[in-house]
Design a protein around this motif. Structure first.
Motif, PDB file in Angstrom:
ATOM      1  N   PRO A 314      57.214  50.201  76.466  1.00 35.94           N
ATOM      2  CA  PRO A 314      56.612  49.243  77.412  1.00 35.94           C
ATOM      3  C   PRO A 314      57.651  48.576  78.305  1.00 35.94           C
ATOM      4  O   PRO A 314      57.425  48.402  79.507  1.00 35.94           O
ATOM      5  N   SER A 315      58.801  48.224  77.739  1.00 34.07           N
ATOM      6  CA  SER A 315      59.859  47.589  78.527  1.00 34.07           C
ATOM      7  C   SER A 315      60.447  48.572  79.532  1.00 34.07           C
ATOM      8  O   SER A 315      60.708  48.217  80.688  1.00 34.07           O
ATOM      9  N   ARG A 316      60.670  49.806  79.109  1.00 30.83           N
ATOM     10  CA  ARG A 316      61.253  50.807  80.017  1.00 30.83           C
ATOM     11  C   ARG A 316      60.289  51.143  81.156  1.00 30.83           C
ATOM     12  O   ARG A 316      60.724  51.395  82.290  1.00 30.83           O
ATOM     13  N   THR A 317      58.998  51.120  80.864  1.00 21.36           N
ATOM     14  CA  THR A 317      58.018  51.388  81.916  1.00 21.36           C
ATOM     15  C   THR A 317      58.009  50.275  82.956  1.00 21.36           C
ATOM     16  O   THR A 317      57.979  50.539  84.171  1.00 21.36           O
ATOM     17  N   VAL A 318      58.040  49.023  82.502  1.00 21.72           N
ATOM     18  CA  VAL A 318      58.099  47.899  83.437  1.00 21.72           C
ATOM     19  C   VAL A 318      59.372  47.969  84.270  1.00 21.72           C
ATOM     20  O   VAL A 318      59.345  47.757  85.492  1.00 21.72           O
ATOM     21  N   LEU A 319      60.505  48.278  83.650  1.00 23.71           N
ATOM     22  CA  LEU A 319      61.761  48.404  84.386  1.00 23.71           C
ATOM     23  C   LEU A 319      61.645  49.498  85.437  1.00 23.71           C
ATOM     24  O   LEU A 319      62.064  49.316  86.591  1.00 23.71           O
ATOM     25  N   ARG A 320      61.109  50.634  85.058  1.00 20.79           N
ATOM     26  CA  ARG A 320      61.011  51.764  85.984  1.00 20.79           C
ATOM     27  C   ARG A 320      60.106  51.439  87.169  1.00 20.79           C
ATOM     28  O   ARG A 320      60.425  51.759  88.318  1.00 20.79           O
ATOM     29  N   GLU A 321      58.986  50.782  86.905  1.00 18.52           N
ATOM     30  CA  GLU A 321      57.989  50.562  87.945  1.00 18.52           C
ATOM     31  C   GLU A 321      58.204  49.299  88.760  1.00 18.52           C
ATOM     32  O   GLU A 321      57.749  49.220  89.911  1.00 18.52           O
ATOM     33  N   LYS A 322      58.924  48.300  88.187  1.00 16.31           N
ATOM     34  CA  LYS A 322      59.030  47.008  88.858  1.00 16.31           C
ATOM     35  C   LYS A 322      60.457  46.478  88.962  1.00 16.31           C
ATOM     36  O   LYS A 322      60.703  45.549  89.723  1.00 16.31           O
ATOM     37  N   GLY A 323      61.402  47.004  88.183  1.00 20.46           N
ATOM     38  CA  GLY A 323      62.749  46.433  88.160  1.00 20.46           C
ATOM     39  C   GLY A 323      62.800  45.182  87.299  1.00 20.46           C
ATOM     40  O   GLY A 323      61.854  44.847  86.574  1.00 20.46           O
ATOM     41  N   ASN A 324      63.917  44.464  87.387  1.00 21.90           N
ATOM     42  CA  ASN A 324      64.121  43.233  86.633  1.00 21.90           C
ATOM     43  C   ASN A 324      63.672  42.052  87.490  1.00 21.90           C
ATOM     44  O   ASN A 324      64.329  41.708  88.475  1.00 21.90           O
ATOM     45  N   MET A 325      62.578  41.428  87.105  1.00 31.27           N
ATOM     46  CA  MET A 325      62.017  40.295  87.856  1.00 31.27           C
ATOM     47  C   MET A 325      62.399  38.972  87.208  1.00 31.27           C
ATOM     48  O   MET A 325      61.639  38.001  87.259  1.00 31.27           O
ATOM     49  N   SER A 326      63.557  38.938  86.582  1.00 28.15           N
ATOM     50  CA  SER A 326      64.050  37.754  85.895  1.00 28.15           C
ATOM     51  C   SER A 326      62.983  37.246  84.920  1.00 28.15           C
ATOM     52  O   SER A 326      62.454  38.006  84.137  1.00 28.15           O
ATOM     53  N   SER A 327      62.625  35.961  84.973  1.00 21.72           N
ATOM     54  CA  SER A 327      61.777  35.384  83.925  1.00 21.72           C
ATOM     55  C   SER A 327      60.383  35.998  83.861  1.00 21.72           C
ATOM     56  O   SER A 327      59.724  35.944  82.823  1.00 21.72           O
ATOM     57  N   ALA A 328      59.912  36.604  84.957  1.00 16.36           N
ATOM     58  CA  ALA A 328      58.564  37.181  84.955  1.00 16.36           C
ATOM     59  C   ALA A 328      58.496  38.488  84.165  1.00 16.36           C
ATOM     60  O   ALA A 328      57.416  38.893  83.720  1.00 16.36           O
ATOM     61  N   THR A 329      59.637  39.149  83.965  1.00 18.41           N
ATOM     62  CA  THR A 329      59.645  40.512  83.425  1.00 18.41           C
ATOM     63  C   THR A 329      59.032  40.600  82.041  1.00 18.41           C
ATOM     64  O   THR A 329      58.223  41.496  81.756  1.00 18.41           O
ATOM     65  N   LEU A 330      59.428  39.726  81.137  1.00 11.32           N
ATOM     66  CA  LEU A 330      58.925  39.778  79.770  1.00 11.32           C
ATOM     67  C   LEU A 330      57.407  39.626  79.741  1.00 11.32           C
ATOM     68  O   LEU A 330      56.717  40.265  78.925  1.00 11.32           O
ATOM     69  N   MET A 331      56.864  38.802  80.627  1.00  8.50           N
ATOM     70  CA  MET A 331      55.418  38.614  80.663  1.00  8.50           C
ATOM     71  C   MET A 331      54.710  39.881  81.137  1.00  8.50           C
ATOM     72  O   MET A 331      53.588  40.177  80.700  1.00  8.50           O
ATOM     73  N   PHE A 332      55.354  40.648  82.032  1.00  7.64           N
ATOM     74  CA  PHE A 332      54.803  41.943  82.424  1.00  7.64           C
ATOM     75  C   PHE A 332      54.737  42.875  81.215  1.00  7.64           C
ATOM     76  O   PHE A 332      53.781  43.640  81.066  1.00  7.64           O
ATOM     77  N   VAL A 333      55.759  42.824  80.363  1.00  4.02           N
ATOM     78  CA  VAL A 333      55.775  43.657  79.157  1.00  4.02           C
ATOM     79  C   VAL A 333      54.630  43.266  78.228  1.00  4.02           C
ATOM     80  O   VAL A 333      53.899  44.130  77.718  1.00  4.02           O
ATOM     81  N   LEU A 334      54.451  41.963  78.011  1.00  2.00           N
ATOM     82  CA  LEU A 334      53.358  41.500  77.156  1.00  2.00           C
ATOM     83  C   LEU A 334      51.998  41.862  77.754  1.00  2.00           C
ATOM     84  O   LEU A 334      51.074  42.246  77.027  1.00  2.00           O
ATOM     85  N   ALA A 335      51.881  41.752  79.074  1.00  2.43           N
ATOM     86  CA  ALA A 335      50.619  42.117  79.731  1.00  2.43           C
ATOM     87  C   ALA A 335      50.318  43.593  79.520  1.00  2.43           C
ATOM     88  O   ALA A 335      49.153  43.985  79.312  1.00  2.43           O
TER      89      ALA A 335
END
Length: 369
Positions: A314-335
């Motif tokens: 899940p984390s690698r997919t968010v990184l691939r599709e969105k990059g590092n969005m600082s504090s928002a990134t972890l919430m994308f993973v949980l979503a």
């Protein structure tokens, strides 16, 4: 005999996400081609960029690479020799950050005021404005202005965990509370003009994004179990984030992944109840919500904890599709985890973590219901 009142558990009931309209990843590469004139430096950059694990990053800045490589955007915000000042960047933050946050809130509920929000927690480290985003969002959404407000500022990538922890404590102390937690970051406002490969590789990671989460005592979504911070001794200068005349300048030392892997290996082998694993084995966790700070960071977590390759998908997919969005990134993973939940799968235990300046980690245990 003293009566002990049962502790209320806070739950993330839903998460909304949003990114700006423009994919700027390719345009960034176009600017780099002209900023790095040294052949060896360009070769290093290109090799590392291919290994970044990122395919798309988003911004409000509209990409438009000129033929001579002098600029990468249509408004010439980033023009070689005259990158925007901090004041100009903060003007864009004041204009764009509320809009992106409102998009995430609308994904959560297009009439969030009807949810009876009692508390608003906003986390952001990429800009400053007063009245703050908390007040702006309350006014524009129609949330009762008597809602209690907290702004979590300038903490970097792990601010998402701190914001959730605040919501966790609020709900535990006031079970009827309904907390709106917003993370909004405009990282692409802070590109720096430089020929230093390490700084350019750090900037290669970052993107813009926002999330909105509803946290209440209602037992659905993600149950928040407990929170625990940790710091790596002697690492205070490995990640820094300072305000300069041309935006906020980040330093991301190449030693960060190494130190994270070493620290997590120590945590795994000591099996201490006071550690971030809380005396548990990695096999006790079904889910790993790890901040997608970069491919090397995720590799370090996988290596240090000896996780199977699929654990951080899940984390690698968010990184691939969105990059590092600082504090928002972890919430994308949980979503993503919430969206992928299958009916009848049963409760799944998880551990979340994010890293940032310090060098520090913020961790929490959770259950996906």
């Amino acid at each position: 005999m003293q009566t002990v009142t049962p502790t209320t558990t806070a739950h993330i009931n839903a998460i909304g996400t949003a990114v700006p309209p423009n994919d700027v990843h390719g345009a960034f590469h176009g600017l780099i081609d002209h900023m790095l004139t040294d052949r060896r430096s360009r070769a290093i950059y290109e090799r590392m960029a291919k290994r970044s694990g990122i395919e798309s990053r988003y911004s409000f800045i509209e990409p438009s690479v000129s033929d001579d490589g002098q600029t990468i955007d249509s408004e010439r915000f980033y023009m070689r020799g005259s990158f925007a000042s901090t004041a100009q960047r903060m003007e864009r933050y004041e204009r764009w950050a509320p809009e992106l946050a409102l998009q995430a809130i609308d994904q959560l509920d297009d009439d969030i005021a009807s949810q009876g929000i009692t508390h608003v927690v906003v986390a952001s480290c990429t800009g400053f404005v007063a009245p703050g985003l908390d007040q702006i969002l309350i006014r524009r959404t129609g949330i009762d202005p008597s809602a209690e407000r907290t702004l979590v500022g300038f903490m970097g990538c792990y601010a998402a965990v701190n914001a959730l922890r605040l919501a966790h404590h609020i709900v535990r102390s006031t079970p009827e509370a309904r907390v709106l937690v917003v993370n909004v970051e405009l990282c692409t406002l802070h590109l720096q003009e430089t020929a230093q490969v390490d700084r350019l590789l750090a900037m290669l990671l970052f993107s813009d994004g926002a999330t909105a989460a509803l946290v209440t005592a209602e037992p659905k979504g993600i149950a928040l179990t407990d929170f625990r911070p940790a710091a790596i001794p002697g690492s205070a200068d490995l990640i820094t984030w300072r305000i300069g005349d041309q935006g906020f300048a980040m330093h991301l030392d190449g030693q960060v992944p190494i130190r994270i892997a070493e620290a997590l290996e120590h945590e795994r082998t000591r099996n201490d109840a006071d550690g971030i694993l809380r005396g548990q084995q990695t096999s006790d966790f079904d889910l790993w919500a790890v901040h997608a700070g970069g491919r090397s960071i995720l590799d370090a977590v996988e290596r240090g904890l000896e996780l199977p390759p699929e654990a951080l998908e899940p984390s690698r997919t968010v990184l691939r599709e969105k990059g590092n969005m600082s504090s928002a990134t972890l919430m994308f993973v949980l979503a993503r985890m919430m969206a992928a939940r299958q009916e009848g799968h049963g409760e799944r235990k998880g551990l979340g973590m994010a890293f940032g300046p310090g060098l520090a980690a913020e961790t929490f245990r959770f259950s996906l219901l």
